[in-house]
Motif scaffolding. Structure first.
Motif, short mmCIF file in Angstrom:
data_model
loop_
_atom_site.label_atom_id
_atom_site.label_comp_id
_atom_site.label_asym_id
_atom_site.label_seq_id
_atom_site.Cartn_x
_atom_site.Cartn_y
_atom_site.Cartn_z
N VAL A 91 6.31 3.79 -11.85
CA VAL A 91 6.62 4.82 -10.86
C VAL A 91 7.44 5.93 -11.50
CG1 VAL A 91 7.69 5.28 -8.63
CG2 VAL A 91 6.55 3.08 -9.03
N TRP B 13 13.43 9.63 -6.35
CA TRP B 13 12.45 10.55 -6.94
C TRP B 13 13.08 11.85 -7.42
CZ3 TRP B 13 11.90 15.39 -4.87
CH2 TRP B 13 12.40 15.58 -3.58
N MET C 220 4.13 -1.31 -4.16
CA MET C 220 4.39 -0.59 -2.91
C MET C 220 5.87 -0.61 -2.56
SD MET C 220 3.20 1.32 -0.61
CE MET C 220 1.46 1.15 -1.05
N TYR D 147 8.32 -0.62 -4.68
CA TYR D 147 8.96 0.36 -5.55
C TYR D 147 8.77 1.77 -5.00
CZ TYR D 147 10.12 -2.86 -9.35
OH TYR D 147 10.68 -3.87 -10.10
N PHE D 148 7.56 2.10 -4.56
CA PHE D 148 7.32 3.42 -4.00
C PHE D 148 8.19 3.68 -2.78
CE2 PHE D 148 3.38 3.62 -6.52
CZ PHE D 148 3.40 4.96 -6.88
N LYS D 149 8.34 2.68 -1.91
CA LYS D 149 9.17 2.85 -0.71
C LYS D 149 10.64 3.04 -1.08
CE LYS D 149 6.23 0.27 2.52
NZ LYS D 149 6.12 -0.92 3.39
N PHE E 171 10.90 6.65 -3.04
CA PHE E 171 10.62 7.85 -2.27
C PHE E 171 11.34 7.88 -0.92
CE2 PHE E 171 7.02 7.87 -5.19
CZ PHE E 171 6.94 9.21 -5.52
#
Length: 344
Positions: free
Chosen positions: A45, A95, A156, A158-160, A163
């Motif tokens: 990510v 991010w 998923m 990690y993305f949550k 971000f």
């Protein structure tokens, strides 16, 4: 008769910027996979974010400067800067850490000074130093190695977290994060513990941090590949590693419960990355062989001093930037005079 020939030189260079950057990227691949193995796929990510923002600021900067996109966008220099930056930050860093870091790395440290080949400071370390000073809390919160982690995050997840700052059920920021070994050492010493007591924590391995020492091993092998392909020379890496050992050893002999051992210096934090992939930057470093030795030795000394006496747990970024400032003077004093030229 007139011949349709290009301007001199007519012999093309054996190594293009793109070829050099490609080999640097290849040499980093084993360390990236080791990072994934020990700390999870969050690095994917961060790589995605850093590379995306790096090329965004690269394109915008070229447009603002009135420069063509080709060949600069395709020379891979922005990608390598992004990869080096991503390897230095936490896998769950928000991010905007990559956004701010890449802005200062690409737009400021690189294009503000004239673009590739003109930067005074190493771009990746400029971006990293800015976010390290500006955002110490998210930069200090790392994940523990996978073998001692209490939770396993999916891609998923990690993305949550990255971000949206949303954590999976029954998890929170404190439950999934951990200090790095160097931060653990600094905190333990400030609390009055001896280094031998601090090192009993499960975060530590045989020499350095658990997982970190293996990442360091793969970075070393990647550096050997660069030496074999003659992308870099031996002078800077050897000076960094050997000076780190020589300079830190007296401190360790004086008080092993207060100062890190030479092996822990080498196999913790970003020293191995700095020795082979950052300090060897031919633009912001030194040109002469003697200058490279002085440059690498200076980085090692400053790094050890910051780690042992400074406010930051790892000083490799600041050491590189400080020596970047001294590189022109070092070159001026160490580049041999042309044959036949008299001393002034």
């Amino acid at each position: 008769m007139k011949f349709n020939t290009a301007t001199a030189p007519h012999i093309p260079a054996s190594k293009s910027v793109q070829k050099v950057m490609l080999w640097v990227w290849i040499a980093l691949i084993p360390a990236i996979f080791a990072h994934m193995f020990y700390f999870g796929i969050g690095i994917v990510v961060q790589l995605f974010l850093a590379i995306t923002f790096a090329y965004l600021f690269e394109i915008v900067s070229l447009k603002l400067r009135g420069q063509p996109l080709q060949p600069f966008v395709y020379d891979l220099s922005a990608m390598v800067t992004a990869i080096l930056f991503a390897l230095c930050i936490s896998p769950i860093a928000p991010w905007w850490i990559s956004c701010v870091g890449m802005f200062f790395a690409i737009a400021v440290a690189k294009h503000l000074y004239g673009g590739v080949g003109h930067n005074v400071f190493n771009p990746a370390m400029v971006g990293f130093a800015v976010v390290l000073v500006a955002f110490p809390q998210p930069m200090s919160a790392w994940l523990p190695p996978m073998e001692i982690a209490l939770h396993d995050l999916s891609l998923m997840d990690y993305f949550k977290v990255v971000f949206l700052q949303q954590f999976p059920e029954n998890m929170n920021y404190d439950s999934i994060t951990s200090a790095t070994p160097l931060i653990a050492v600094q905190t333990g010493l400030q609390q009055g513990f001896a280094l031998s007591e601090v090192r009993t924590d499960v975060l530590f391995g045989d020499f350095g941090g658990l997982g970190w020492e293996w990442i360091g091993n793969w970075l070393f092998l990647g550096g050997i590949l660069l030496l074999y392909k003659r992308i870099i020379t031996w002078h800077v890496p050897a000076a960094v590693i050997l000076t780190t050992i020589a300079f830190s050893l007296p401190f360790y002999w004086f008080d092993a419960d207060r100062f890190l051992s030479p092996m822990q210096h080498i196999f913790s934090g970003g020293l191995m990355l700095g020795a082979f992939f950052i300090a060897t930057d031919p633009v912001s470093g030194c040109s002469s062989n003697r200058g490279k030795l002085i440059f690498g030795a200076g980085i090692a000394i400053i790094t050890v001093l910051i780690r042992d006496f400074g406010a930051f747990p790892d000083g490799i970024a600041f050491a590189v930037l400080l020596m970047n400032m001294g590189a022109p003077l070092i070159d001026r004093l160490t580049i041999p005079k042309p044959y036949g030229q008299k001393d002034s």
